[in-house]
Design a protein around this motif. Structure first.
Motif, PDB file in Angstrom:
ATOM      1  N   LYS A   2      -1.502   4.944  -4.231  1.00  0.00           N
ATOM      2  CA  LYS A   2      -2.108   3.613  -4.210  1.00  0.00           C
ATOM      3  C   LYS A   2      -3.459   3.590  -3.506  1.00  0.00           C
ATOM      4  O   LYS A   2      -4.415   2.980  -4.006  1.00  0.00           O
ATOM      5  CB  LYS A   2      -1.155   2.590  -3.607  1.00  0.00           C
ATOM      6  CG  LYS A   2      -0.010   2.254  -4.546  1.00  0.00           C
ATOM      7  CD  LYS A   2       0.853   1.174  -3.970  1.00  0.00           C
ATOM      8  CE  LYS A   2       2.005   0.860  -4.918  1.00  0.00           C
ATOM      9  NZ  LYS A   2       2.889  -0.168  -4.378  1.00  0.00           N
ATOM     10  N   LEU A   3      -3.556   4.224  -2.350  1.00  0.00           N
ATOM     11  CA  LEU A   3      -4.849   4.241  -1.659  1.00  0.00           C
ATOM     12  C   LEU A   3      -5.915   5.001  -2.442  1.00  0.00           C
ATOM     13  O   LEU A   3      -7.041   4.514  -2.561  1.00  0.00           O
ATOM     14  CB  LEU A   3      -4.689   4.780  -0.236  1.00  0.00           C
ATOM     15  CG  LEU A   3      -4.004   3.820   0.736  1.00  0.00           C
ATOM     16  CD1 LEU A   3      -3.757   4.489   2.077  1.00  0.00           C
ATOM     17  CD2 LEU A   3      -4.806   2.549   0.912  1.00  0.00           C
ATOM     18  N   TYR A  33     -12.959   0.956  -5.495  1.00  0.00           N
ATOM     19  CA  TYR A  33     -14.033   0.452  -4.638  1.00  0.00           C
ATOM     20  C   TYR A  33     -15.357   1.088  -5.049  1.00  0.00           C
ATOM     21  O   TYR A  33     -16.408   0.466  -4.960  1.00  0.00           O
ATOM     22  CB  TYR A  33     -13.763   0.748  -3.155  1.00  0.00           C
ATOM     23  CG  TYR A  33     -12.658  -0.078  -2.548  1.00  0.00           C
ATOM     24  CD1 TYR A  33     -12.634  -1.460  -2.693  1.00  0.00           C
ATOM     25  CD2 TYR A  33     -11.640   0.514  -1.820  1.00  0.00           C
ATOM     26  CE1 TYR A  33     -11.623  -2.227  -2.144  1.00  0.00           C
ATOM     27  CE2 TYR A  33     -10.622  -0.247  -1.260  1.00  0.00           C
ATOM     28  CZ  TYR A  33     -10.623  -1.617  -1.420  1.00  0.00           C
ATOM     29  OH  TYR A  33      -9.614  -2.369  -0.877  1.00  0.00           O
ATOM     30  N   LEU A  79      -7.094   2.606  -5.102  1.00  0.00           N
ATOM     31  CA  LEU A  79      -7.920   1.525  -4.566  1.00  0.00           C
ATOM     32  C   LEU A  79      -9.311   2.018  -4.174  1.00  0.00           C
ATOM     33  O   LEU A  79     -10.318   1.402  -4.526  1.00  0.00           O
ATOM     34  CB  LEU A  79      -7.229   0.875  -3.358  1.00  0.00           C
ATOM     35  CG  LEU A  79      -6.031  -0.004  -3.679  1.00  0.00           C
ATOM     36  CD1 LEU A  79      -5.332  -0.437  -2.392  1.00  0.00           C
ATOM     37  CD2 LEU A  79      -6.449  -1.220  -4.491  1.00  0.00           C
ATOM     38  N   PHE A  80      -9.372   3.148  -3.472  1.00  0.00           N
ATOM     39  CA  PHE A  80     -10.681   3.650  -3.057  1.00  0.00           C
ATOM     40  C   PHE A  80     -11.523   4.067  -4.256  1.00  0.00           C
ATOM     41  O   PHE A  80     -12.741   3.917  -4.245  1.00  0.00           O
ATOM     42  CB  PHE A  80     -10.549   4.784  -2.033  1.00  0.00           C
ATOM     43  CG  PHE A  80     -10.371   4.273  -0.629  1.00  0.00           C
ATOM     44  CD1 PHE A  80     -11.446   3.754   0.075  1.00  0.00           C
ATOM     45  CD2 PHE A  80      -9.128   4.281  -0.021  1.00  0.00           C
ATOM     46  CE1 PHE A  80     -11.294   3.269   1.369  1.00  0.00           C
ATOM     47  CE2 PHE A  80      -8.963   3.799   1.272  1.00  0.00           C
ATOM     48  CZ  PHE A  80     -10.049   3.290   1.969  1.00  0.00           C
ATOM     49  N   LEU A  82       0.811  -1.220   0.000  1.00  0.00           N
ATOM     50  CA  LEU A  82       0.000   0.000   0.000  1.00  0.00           C
ATOM     51  C   LEU A  82       0.848   1.275   0.000  1.00  0.00           C
ATOM     52  O   LEU A  82       0.300   2.370  -0.106  1.00  0.00           O
ATOM     53  CB  LEU A  82      -0.924   0.007   1.227  1.00  0.00           C
ATOM     54  CG  LEU A  82      -1.930  -1.142   1.278  1.00  0.00           C
ATOM     55  CD1 LEU A  82      -2.672  -1.132   2.603  1.00  0.00           C
ATOM     56  CD2 LEU A  82      -2.879  -1.094   0.098  1.00  0.00           C
ATOM     57  N   GLN A  83       2.165   1.132   0.122  1.00  0.00           N
ATOM     58  CA  GLN A  83       3.030   2.305   0.145  1.00  0.00           C
ATOM     59  C   GLN A  83       3.049   2.972  -1.212  1.00  0.00           C
ATOM     60  O   GLN A  83       3.083   2.308  -2.248  1.00  0.00           O
ATOM     61  CB  GLN A  83       4.452   1.931   0.540  1.00  0.00           C
ATOM     62  CG  GLN A  83       4.630   1.720   2.000  1.00  0.00           C
ATOM     63  CD  GLN A  83       6.059   1.351   2.351  1.00  0.00           C
ATOM     64  OE1 GLN A  83       6.775   0.766   1.549  1.00  0.00           O
ATOM     65  NE2 GLN A  83       6.455   1.684   3.550  1.00  0.00           N
ATOM     66  N   THR A 102      -9.121   0.606   9.495  1.00  0.00           N
ATOM     67  CA  THR A 102      -8.015   1.549   9.706  1.00  0.00           C
ATOM     68  C   THR A 102      -8.543   2.976   9.755  1.00  0.00           C
ATOM     69  O   THR A 102      -8.133   3.782  10.588  1.00  0.00           O
ATOM     70  CB  THR A 102      -6.967   1.391   8.587  1.00  0.00           C
ATOM     71  OG1 THR A 102      -6.532   0.029   8.558  1.00  0.00           O
ATOM     72  CG2 THR A 102      -5.770   2.296   8.823  1.00  0.00           C
ATOM     73  N   ARG A 103      -9.480   3.294   8.858  1.00  0.00           N
ATOM     74  CA  ARG A 103     -10.099   4.620   8.857  1.00  0.00           C
ATOM     75  C   ARG A 103     -10.840   4.866  10.171  1.00  0.00           C
ATOM     76  O   ARG A 103     -10.700   5.920  10.788  1.00  0.00           O
ATOM     77  CB  ARG A 103     -11.074   4.762   7.692  1.00  0.00           C
ATOM     78  CG  ARG A 103     -11.715   6.125   7.660  1.00  0.00           C
ATOM     79  CD  ARG A 103     -12.933   6.180   6.732  1.00  0.00           C
ATOM     80  NE  ARG A 103     -13.499   7.502   6.713  1.00  0.00           N
ATOM     81  CZ  ARG A 103     -14.295   7.988   7.672  1.00  0.00           C
ATOM     82  NH1 ARG A 103     -14.603   7.260   8.713  1.00  0.00           N
ATOM     83  NH2 ARG A 103     -14.766   9.213   7.586  1.00  0.00           N
ATOM     84  N   LEU A 124      -9.081  -1.690   5.389  1.00  0.00           N
ATOM     85  CA  LEU A 124      -8.875  -0.252   5.193  1.00  0.00           C
ATOM     86  C   LEU A 124      -9.950   0.553   5.911  1.00  0.00           C
ATOM     87  O   LEU A 124      -9.656   1.607   6.487  1.00  0.00           O
ATOM     88  CB  LEU A 124      -8.852   0.074   3.705  1.00  0.00           C
ATOM     89  CG  LEU A 124      -7.679  -0.534   2.931  1.00  0.00           C
ATOM     90  CD1 LEU A 124      -7.800  -0.219   1.447  1.00  0.00           C
ATOM     91  CD2 LEU A 124      -6.351  -0.071   3.488  1.00  0.00           C
TER      92      LEU A 124
END
Length: 126
Positions: free
Chosen positions: A43-44, A51, A47-48, A38-39, A116-117, A113
């Motif tokens: 990338k995040l 989604y 991915l989001f 995820l680094q 984590t949020r 994720l």
């Protein structure tokens, strides 16, 4: 017999606990592997964005993620695909028609994720 104690509940105390936690197949290695996947600044967001939509072309992702360069988008898409978090679908058409979608592994990552949020929201930065 002296009792072995730990300052923190999760710190491994016995050698067996250390191997489970710190060994090559331990918790630390597995969590580190996912963090590495995820680094990267983009990338995040990629991915989001995936989604939210089941399948997207590169041009759609570039439009929807402000500030990302074509080079970084291409690089991060390649890395996410290598790590099996997304799938690249080439339709074999001219002009080139490629779309990206989440893989099953990528979909399984969503609850992690979101947790984590939630952790971040309930533990705000000071």
């Amino acid at each position: 017999m002296e009792e072995v104690t730990s300052r923190h509940f999760k710190v491994p105390v016995t050698q067996e606990d250390k191997d489970i936690c710190l060994g090559p197949e331990g918790s630390v290695a597995h969590v580190t592997r996912i963090i590495r996947m995820l680094q990267g600044r983009w990338k995040l967001p990629i991915l989001f964005r995936l989604y939210a939509d089941p399948s997207m072309r590169t041009s759609q992702l570039k439009r929807d993620i402000p500030g990302i360069s074509q080079k970084m988008l291409t690089q991060h898409l390649h890395e996410l695909a290598e790590d099996c978090l997304i799938e690249r679908m080439d339709f074999g058409e001219k002009p080139l028609h490629v779309e990206y979608q989440l893989s099953e592994m990528g979909r399984q990552l969503l609850p992690v994720l979101l947790a984590t949020r939630t952790f971040s929201v309930t533990h705000p930065a000071k």
